[in-house]
Motif scaffolding. Structure first.
Motif, mmCIF file in Angstrom:
data_model
loop_
_atom_site.group_PDB
_atom_site.id
_atom_site.type_symbol
_atom_site.label_atom_id
_atom_site.label_comp_id
_atom_site.label_asym_id
_atom_site.label_seq_id
_atom_site.Cartn_x
_atom_site.Cartn_y
_atom_site.Cartn_z
ATOM 1 N N CYS A 15 -9.916 3.897 -20.235
ATOM 2 C CA CYS A 15 -8.976 3.022 -19.401
ATOM 3 C C CYS A 15 -7.911 2.677 -19.434
ATOM 4 O O CYS A 15 -7.242 2.485 -20.741
ATOM 5 C CB CYS A 15 -9.707 1.001 -19.893
ATOM 6 N N CYS A 17 -5.999 0.181 -18.025
ATOM 7 C CA CYS A 17 -5.339 -1.039 -17.682
ATOM 8 C C CYS A 17 -4.205 -1.340 -18.654
ATOM 9 O O CYS A 17 -4.053 -1.341 -19.925
ATOM 10 C CB CYS A 17 -6.459 -1.933 -17.739
ATOM 11 N N CYS A 20 -5.705 -2.991 -22.205
ATOM 12 C CA CYS A 20 -5.761 -2.033 -23.308
ATOM 13 C C CYS A 20 -5.333 -1.734 -23.254
ATOM 14 O O CYS A 20 -5.003 -1.499 -24.968
ATOM 15 C CB CYS A 20 -7.263 -1.168 -22.189
ATOM 16 N N ARG A 59 -10.756 -10.400 -27.172
ATOM 17 C CA ARG A 59 -10.595 -8.788 -27.493
ATOM 18 C C ARG A 59 -11.036 -9.193 -29.068
ATOM 19 O O ARG A 59 -10.262 -9.702 -30.156
ATOM 20 C CB ARG A 59 -9.674 -8.585 -27.440
HETATM 21 ZN ZN LIG Z 1 -9.220 -1.710 -19.455
#
Ligand SMILES: [Zn+2]
Length: 122
Positions: A15, A17, A20, A59
């Protein structure tokens, strides 16, 4: 902190993004979904801490070493586990990159780059 996963891993994803990248301090995070009931912390439970990176999504990371462990969004029956924290070979390999539109401008996805088993000699 230790955890165990008691089901076969499904799709493994890189990922890219923004969240992240920031959370991992890296070009991307490697993730897979694990059913909430199949993910168990086996030691160091008191070290687990979390922050809400977007509304309803937390998270979870180790407050001692900073390792990102997994994320969970309210209402979902799975955790998104960070594969970099595994001790063992999960028997599954990444099959896709996601949020590529968000990828770091300094990172080119290129499987043809030289690959080194360890730190290169030069
Ligand atoms: Zn992500």
């Amino acid at each position: 902190m230790k955890y165990t996963i008691t089901e076969e891993l499904g799709t493994v994803t890189h990922c890219h993004c923004r969240e992240c990248r920031k959370a991992h301090g890296a070009a991307f995070a490697t993730l897979t979904r694990v059913s909430v009931g199949a993910f168990k912390l086996t030691s160091g439970k008191g070290q687990l801490t979390a922050y809400e990176s977007s509304p309803g999504k937390k998270r979870y990371f180790c407050s001692k070493c900073g390792s990102p462990i997994y994320s969970h969004k309210v209402g979902q029956d799975f955790n998104v586990v960070r594969l970099g924290t595994l001790d063992d070979d999960p028997g599954a390999k990444p099959s896709r990159h996601i949020f590529v539109s968000d990828k770091a401008p300094w990172y080119d996805i290129d499987a043809r780059l030289p690959q080194h088993a360890q730190w290169p000699a030069d």
